[in-house]
Design an enzyme around this catalytic site. Structure first.
Site, short mmCIF file in Angstrom:
data_model
loop_
_atom_site.label_atom_id
_atom_site.label_comp_id
_atom_site.label_asym_id
_atom_site.label_seq_id
_atom_site.Cartn_x
_atom_site.Cartn_y
_atom_site.Cartn_z
N SER A 72 34.68 10.83 48.54
CA SER A 72 33.73 11.12 49.63
C SER A 72 32.74 12.20 49.18
CB SER A 72 34.46 11.56 50.90
OG SER A 72 35.41 12.57 50.60
N GLU B 291 42.49 3.13 45.70
CA GLU B 291 42.34 2.38 46.96
C GLU B 291 42.78 0.93 46.80
OE1 GLU B 291 38.39 2.67 48.58
OE2 GLU B 291 38.48 4.85 48.71
N GLU C 196 43.95 4.60 56.49
CA GLU C 196 42.64 4.94 57.06
C GLU C 196 42.19 3.89 58.07
OE1 GLU C 196 39.54 6.18 54.37
OE2 GLU C 196 38.02 6.14 55.95
N LYS D 296 44.55 9.37 43.31
CA LYS D 296 44.60 8.41 44.43
C LYS D 296 43.74 7.21 44.08
CE LYS D 296 42.48 9.15 48.61
NZ LYS D 296 41.53 8.03 48.66
#
Ligand code: KIV
Length: 291
Positions: A55, A125, A192, A123
């Site tokens: 982000s 996704e 999320e 991390k």
């Protein structure tokens, strides 16, 4: 009454401590950070986990999505965050395009984050092939956090930035991905933007810590983006964002006040300036004229 934190809270967060938090039902706090000052804030606030999220692409680098951010950019930001952290466990996001192609690519990128930025974990996704990538990184000795539900790197394929798992088929897909990532050895997962009721059902099957963002109150912990929670952005943010400050307004106020002072010649004042011995000044003037 003393407000000093318990001794344990001043020890670095580790994977066994994180698992213990889950076992004891102690809520886990994660926040993003992207530079040294935001890391110092997160550290001083006593959070458990700091995520150097991709982000960063949106909130600090000005890209319109997380897709363009590069490995080098996130490594530079991660290294700055590392230098600011004492106790939180630091997780760095693997950027889009840096791990999907093969297990070898995923391991090599994860190793760069550990060696060059001092990341404690990485991390990634998604499910599907990403489960194999997660397993390969774990087998290479690097802890992995998975991320399911809304996965911003592939938001276009998901139909945009919107909540996932809102019908039985879609919720089942999230469940299968979460369970596969857990089975692959991830130490924790991010959920999320999925319905609270879906998270709640999934929590019965999750043995590893689950950190939610827009996934309701049943997860083991919560994560928010630093700039969103502090109001250090011009944008309102997603439905799940709660603002705990108005840093942007305060920064604009401060810089405007500075600009006004400079333009009105109110800054600098005598206390902001350096002096020189009068004899030295006289000598300097004479020599300057002669030069
Ligand atoms: O990049 C990020 O900030 C994230 C969080 C939203 C979990 O992935």
């Amino acid at each position: 009454m003393s407000s000093a934190p318990p001794v344990l809270d001043t020890l670095p967060m580790t994977l066994p401590r994180l698992a213990e938090c889950k076992r004891l039902g102690e809520p886990i706090v994660m926040v993003t950070a992207y530079d040294h000052p935001s890391a110092r804030v997160a550290d001083a606030a006593g959070v458990d986990l700091v995520l150097v999220g991709d982000s960063a692409a949106n909130v600090v680098l000005g890209y319109s999505s997380t897709v363009p951010v590069s490995v080098d950019e996130l490594i530079m930001l991660s290294a700055a965050v590392r230098r600011g952290l004492k106790t939180p466990f630091m997780v760095s996001d693997l950027p889009f395009g840096s791990y999907e192609a093969s297990d070898a690519q995923a391991v090599a990128t994860a190793q760069r984050f550990v060696k060059e930025a001092g990341a404690d974990a990485v991390k990634l996704e998604g499910g599907g092939k990403m489960v194999d990538r997660a397993r390969a990184i774990v087998e290479a000795g690097i802890p992995v956090m998975g991320h399911v539900g809304l996965t911003p790197q592939t938001a276009t394929a998901l139909g945009g930035y919107k909540a996932q798992g809102r019908n039985a088929d879609a919720a089942l897909r999230v469940a299968e991905e979460a369970m596969a990532l857990q089975e692959a050895g991830c130490f924790a997962l991010v959920f999320e933007a999925i319905p609270s009721a879906v998270s709640e059902e999934l929590m019965y099957a999750m043995e590893i810590p689950i950190i939610g963002i827009g996934a309701g109150p049943s997860t083991d912990g919560q994560v928010l983006v630093f700039h969103d929670l502090l109001g250090y952005t011009e944008f309102g943010g997603a439905r799940f964002v709660k603002r705990y400050g108005d840093v942007m307004d305060e920064m604009v106020r401060g810089v405007s006040a500075y600009a006004e002072d400079v333009r009105a010649r109110r800054y600098p004042e005598p206390e902001h300036t350096y002096s020189i011995d009068p004899g030295e000044l006289a000598d300097f003037r004479t020599r300057l004229k002669a030069a």
